[in-house]
Write a protein that holds these residues in place. Structure first.
Motif: not given
Length: 479
Positions: A14-25
């Motif tokens: 949740i602290r790095h939502p862009l990283y999470t979206a790019v990596n997981v997505g």
């Protein structure tokens, strides 16, 4: 993973939502593309595997060598009497034939139907699943008829079709046939194309010469062998068979005609099968595209995981200060990587389910997600990708001395070796992406060529009418 590791993972996401979206997505999208294209390739390469003991059945194909003739190449049709001639020379041979033709007349209405005229022991070679009737005796009487489930519903609705009568017409007078059995509808992944079975008639005395002429290609012939070794041994006898029976093919008949034994599971993509060379290339290309999409997504995931690992060096140092061992840290990083990959796999599975109806509509297919196959594959991907993505960051970070990290003005990045690893991953990712774009461009060009190629006639405004008495035609269409 313990509760504290899960809390740490959640806070990082949740602290790095862009990283999470790019990596997981990104990984989820690659997994979805891999699943969808894998299903299509699996469908195209699974023809006839639904048939019990399919690995023992072979189709006899002709390979012609006629200099200057347009009819060179491999053809699936054989002479009507080829099976009888083979069994005369080789009494141990077991086989059957299929000749598809004719119409069914019911209540005075003629309907085009894929009626397969077969040998009495056809169901001993092709073990079709019977819904009603006895497969051992169903085709022993020339007046018998077997229907598929769909054909039985068309003619008799929900009523029991056994014992009912239908008339068959193959251009001559209609002959009555008694329905003695119903077999399961053939699946989509088959080149067998019939909705009714009836025993084949023998030749008239005047037709015997044409019946046994090796150049008269009228039907398909199949042989059954217990082992592939028997099939190979029998194949070696066929040139001598052609020499004995091909007197009208020239001085050396075996130079003009060669018989091939092709396993029925290979017919779809074999030379002479219904799949053209361009279709085989398309299937191979789609499989490669699906694999490239997955590899690119995995490399992207690993690259981002390695690049971000240095940002957690101080976190690792603090955990070491409070007593965390190197083994515990490695297990935590590997666990986090596998949890993220599992989340991406779940999202990818959802995307595949949403995209499957679009694929079916575009390609006129009826593919479904076989969860018994897909879930074990996804579980394997979670373990492999999680281990690959988490191993290097785990080993890299867990070896940093806590005092050195806390005293440093910036987070360590793995030194020259770490930089080289990241550079290599970036180069590999862009190389695969370039190959992916090239493959997609070639595939698009092939599809455009197939759609726009000149077939030698005007396609617009043409209709295919199997018979003027077909019940699917309206009165205005018949006029």
């Amino acid at each position: 993973m313990n509760r504290f590791a899960l809390v740490s993972l959640y806070r990082g996401l949740i602290r790095h939502p862009l990283y999470t979206a790019v990596n997981v997505g990104g990984l989820a999208m690659g997994i979805a593309v891999f699943i969808l294209l894998g299903l299509y390739v699996r469908f195209e390469t699974s023809f006839e595997t639904w048939l019990p003991e399919h690995q023992t059945v072979y189709q006899i194909q002709n390979e012609w060598n006629l200099p200057g003739s347009p009819f060179n190449g491999v053809m699936p049709n054989t002479p009507s009497g080829l099976l009888e001639m083979i069994q005369e020379d080789f009494p141990e041979a077991k086989g059957t034939r299929i000749l598809t033709s004719g119409k069914i007349i019911h209540n005075g209405v003629a309907t085009s139907e894929n009626i397969a005229h077969v040998d009495p022991d056809f169901l001993d070679i092709f073990h079709l699943e019977m819904v009603h009737g006895d497969a051992r005796t169903a085709l022993r009487d020339p007046a018998n008829l077997l229907l598929s489930e769909a054909a039985a519903r068309r003619y008799f609705g929900s009523a029991n079709p056994i014992g009912r009568t239908l008339a068959l017409s193959d251009g001559e007078d209609a002959q009555p046939r008694k329905v003695v059995g119903v077999f399961r509808d053939l699946p989509a992944n088959t080149e067998l194309d019939f909705t009714a079975l009836t025993p084949m008639k023998g030749p008239a005395p005047d037709d015997m010469a044409m019946w046994r002429n090796l150049g008269a290609l009228t039907l398909t012939t199949y042989l059954r062998f217990d082992t592939p070794a028997q099939a190979r041994a029998f194949s070696q006898k066929l040139p001598a068979f052609v020499e004995r029976h091909g007197g009208d093919l020239g001085e050396k008949p075996s130079d003009t005609l060669r018989y091939l034994l092709t396993p029925i599971a290979d017919l779809r993509l074999a030379p002479g099968g219904k799949a053209s060379d361009s279709r085989r290339q398309t299937i191979a290309m789609l499989g490669l595209v699906g694999l490239l999409a997955l590899v690119i997504a995995v490399v992207n995931y690993v690259n981002l995981a390695v690049a971000r690992a240095g940002l957690r060096a101080r976190e690792v140092a603090m955990r070491k200060v409070v007593g965390a061992s190197r083994g515990a840290l490695i297990r935590q990083f590997l666990g986090e990587a596998m949890v993220l990959v599992a989340l991406a796999a779940l999202v990818g599975l959802i995307l595949a389910e949403l995209g499957l109806p679009l694929i079916n509509a575009a390609a006129d297919l009826s593919l479904i997600l076989p969860y018994g196959v897909v879930l074990p594959v996804l579980a394997l991907l979670v373990v492999v990708i999680g281990a690959v993505a988490g191993f290097y960051p785990a080993v890299l970070l867990s070896r940093y001395p806590a005092a050195l990290v806390l005293a440093s003005a910036r987070s360590p990045g793995g030194g020259r070796a770490g930089a080289r690893v990241r550079e290599a991953l970036v180069v590999l990712q862009f190389t695969l992406a370039t190959g992916f774009i090239i493959a997609a461009g070639v595939l698009f060009a092939q599809m455009q060529h197939v759609r726009s190629a000149d077939l030698g006639f005007q396609r617009e405004g043409l209709l295919i009418v199997p018979a003027m008495t077909d019940s699917s035609l309206s009165e205005s269409q018949r006029l």
